[in-house]
Write an enzyme that holds these catalytic residues in place. Structure first.
Site, mmCIF file in Angstrom:
data_model
loop_
_atom_site.group_PDB
_atom_site.id
_atom_site.type_symbol
_atom_site.label_atom_id
_atom_site.label_comp_id
_atom_site.label_asym_id
_atom_site.label_seq_id
_atom_site.Cartn_x
_atom_site.Cartn_y
_atom_site.Cartn_z
ATOM 1 C CG HIS A 202 -3.189 1.325 -2.203
ATOM 2 N ND1 HIS A 202 -1.837 1.168 -2.414
ATOM 3 C CD2 HIS A 202 -3.795 0.524 -3.120
ATOM 4 C CE1 HIS A 202 -1.638 0.313 -3.394
ATOM 5 N NE2 HIS A 202 -2.800 -0.098 -3.851
ATOM 6 C CG LEU B 210 -1.880 -1.204 1.309
ATOM 7 C CD1 LEU B 210 -2.789 -1.072 2.526
ATOM 8 C CD2 LEU B 210 -2.721 -1.355 0.041
ATOM 9 C CG HIS B 211 0.980 3.351 -3.300
ATOM 10 N ND1 HIS B 211 -0.110 4.090 -3.698
ATOM 11 C CD2 HIS B 211 1.071 2.320 -4.189
ATOM 12 C CE1 HIS B 211 -0.637 3.560 -4.793
ATOM 13 N NE2 HIS B 211 0.051 2.477 -5.109
ATOM 14 C CD GLN C 260 -8.719 -2.577 -11.308
ATOM 15 O OE1 GLN C 260 -8.058 -3.601 -11.439
ATOM 16 N NE2 GLN C 260 -8.492 -1.711 -10.335
ATOM 17 C CD GLN D 290 -5.927 -8.672 -10.384
ATOM 18 O OE1 GLN D 290 -6.942 -8.872 -9.719
ATOM 19 N NE2 GLN D 290 -5.396 -7.475 -10.499
HETATM 20 P P1 AMP Z 1 -3.856 -2.313 -6.574
HETATM 21 O O1 AMP Z 1 -3.439 -2.606 -5.163
HETATM 22 O O2 AMP Z 1 -2.735 -1.825 -7.419
HETATM 23 O O3 AMP Z 1 -4.682 -3.403 -7.177
HETATM 24 O O4 AMP Z 1 -4.823 -1.057 -6.482
HETATM 25 C C1 AMP Z 1 -5.920 -1.027 -5.606
HETATM 26 C C2 AMP Z 1 -6.709 0.218 -5.866
HETATM 27 O O5 AMP Z 1 -5.875 1.366 -5.673
HETATM 28 C C3 AMP Z 1 -7.220 0.313 -7.309
HETATM 29 O O6 AMP Z 1 -8.538 0.847 -7.298
HETATM 30 C C4 AMP Z 1 -6.248 1.264 -7.953
HETATM 31 O O7 AMP Z 1 -6.785 1.954 -9.053
HETATM 32 C C5 AMP Z 1 -5.963 2.197 -6.803
HETATM 33 N N1 AMP Z 1 -4.705 2.927 -7.019
HETATM 34 C C6 AMP Z 1 -3.487 2.403 -7.304
HETATM 35 N N2 AMP Z 1 -2.579 3.379 -7.500
HETATM 36 C C7 AMP Z 1 -3.237 4.564 -7.351
HETATM 37 C C8 AMP Z 1 -2.870 5.935 -7.446
HETATM 38 N N3 AMP Z 1 -1.622 6.302 -7.745
HETATM 39 N N4 AMP Z 1 -3.816 6.869 -7.236
HETATM 40 C C9 AMP Z 1 -5.098 6.504 -6.945
HETATM 41 N N5 AMP Z 1 -5.511 5.235 -6.831
HETATM 42 C C10 AMP Z 1 -4.605 4.267 -7.043
#
Ligand code: AMP
Length: 285
Positions: free
Chosen positions: A34, A30-31, A151, A58
């Site tokens: 998230h 997480l960053h 997505q 996926q």
């Molecule tokens: P992930 O853990 O990469 O599957 O992402 C989980 C959720 O966080 C998804 O809805 C992503 O679109 C969102 N997300 C990932 N990176 C960002 C970002 N830089 N800004 C906003 N939402 C993000």
């Protein structure tokens, strides 16, 4: 904050929540992107549930499933700091039956273009896991990042087609100060690659200002020329970059358009070394 790992534990914890429930599904690592989703979800609901699950279905056979970053301790600290009520950390066996009879297939009109063209089956896997998570979590709303715009488009349709009755809330992309979109995969980049990567966003901004100019001048300008200029900038500034796509499409339908219009959105996927980075930007509006 409750940490649950089985579907049964999740059900019990969920049943104890009164009021509106917001949901943020993630794959962990997480960053701040998230965290923004969690803040928005929390603001729009009484309770927040976060899932952390690296979904095998996926990932393609040659993709980074096994080496995808797993940082559970730090992830839980971030969820706690953001005020999550429940964090769901299932194993794959909690999510998937051994021999599932039902498999969702997303229409290739949306799932076969852009990332879908380069990652066969990816959006089917995303739709499958999110449908299962929606059924387990039963949220009133769910937040998804515009960073993964295709997505988001698929999941809006999933919620509508299957009558989930869940409010899908889009959240704008969170970026580093130099413009690079935050991503769990950014940590794969070498220092040199990390220094070069913001050229993707610079090329996107260049396309946006070209598009603004074109609309201002009211000249019907083919998208192909604007795309070509952006691609050239990326190839010039990122040594060895491979562009999977750098395309302008309609923001709602994801269909290609011949000319720049108010509803044009630019989509980019670029391989920097072995790391595949994606981003997008609304050109009109
Ligand atoms: P992930 O853990 O990469 O599957 O992402 C989980 C959720 O966080 C998804 O809805 C992503 O679109 C969102 N997300 C990932 N990176 C960002 C970002 N830089 N800004 C906003 N939402 C993000």
């Amino acid at each position: 904050m409750q940490i649950v790992r089985t579907a049964a534990e999740l059900r019990a914890a969920r049943a104890a929540l009164a009021g509106r429930v917001g949901f943020v599904p993630t794959m962990g690592a997480l960053h701040a992107g998230h965290a923004r989703l969690m803040e928005v979800a929390k603001k729009k609901a009484d309770h927040l549930i976060v899932s952390i699950f690296v979904n095998p279905t996926q990932f393609g056979p040659n993709e980074d499933f096994t080496k995808y970053p797993r940082t559970e301790e730090a992830d839980l600290a971030l969820c706690e700091a953001t005020g999550a009520d429940i964090v769901f950390l299932p194993k794959a066996t909690e999510i998937y039956r051994a021999e599932p009879l039902i498999r969702l297939a997303v229409d290739p009109k949306i799932a076969g273009v852009l990332c879908g063209a380069h990652r066969p089956g990816h959006f089917d896997g995303v739709a499958q896991v999110v449908a299962i998570l929606f059924n387990l979590v039963r949220p009133h709303s769910a937040c998804f990042g515009e960073k993964d715009y295709q997505q988001l488009a698929v999941l809006r349709r999933l919620a509508d087609d299957l009558h989930f009755g869940i409010d899908i809330i889009p959240v704008p992309t969170v970026r580093e100060p130099d413009g690079l979109a935050l991503s769990s995969r950014n940590r794969y980049l070498s220092p040199e690659e990390r220094a070069a990567a913001p050229a993707i966003y610079r090329a996107m901004l260049q396309c946006k200002s070209r598009a603004d100019q074109i609309r201002f001048d009211r000249i019907a300008q083919p998208v192909a020329k604007v795309e070509e200029e952006g691609r050239a900038l990326i190839l010039k500034e990122i040594p060895g970059a491979q562009i999977d796509y750098f395309e302008i499409r309609h923001t709602d339908t994801l269909e290609p358009t011949q000319f720049i219009m108010n509803k044009s959105r630019l989509f980019a996927a670029v391989r920097v070394g072995t790391t595949r980075l994606i981003d997008n930007l609304l050109l009109g509006g």
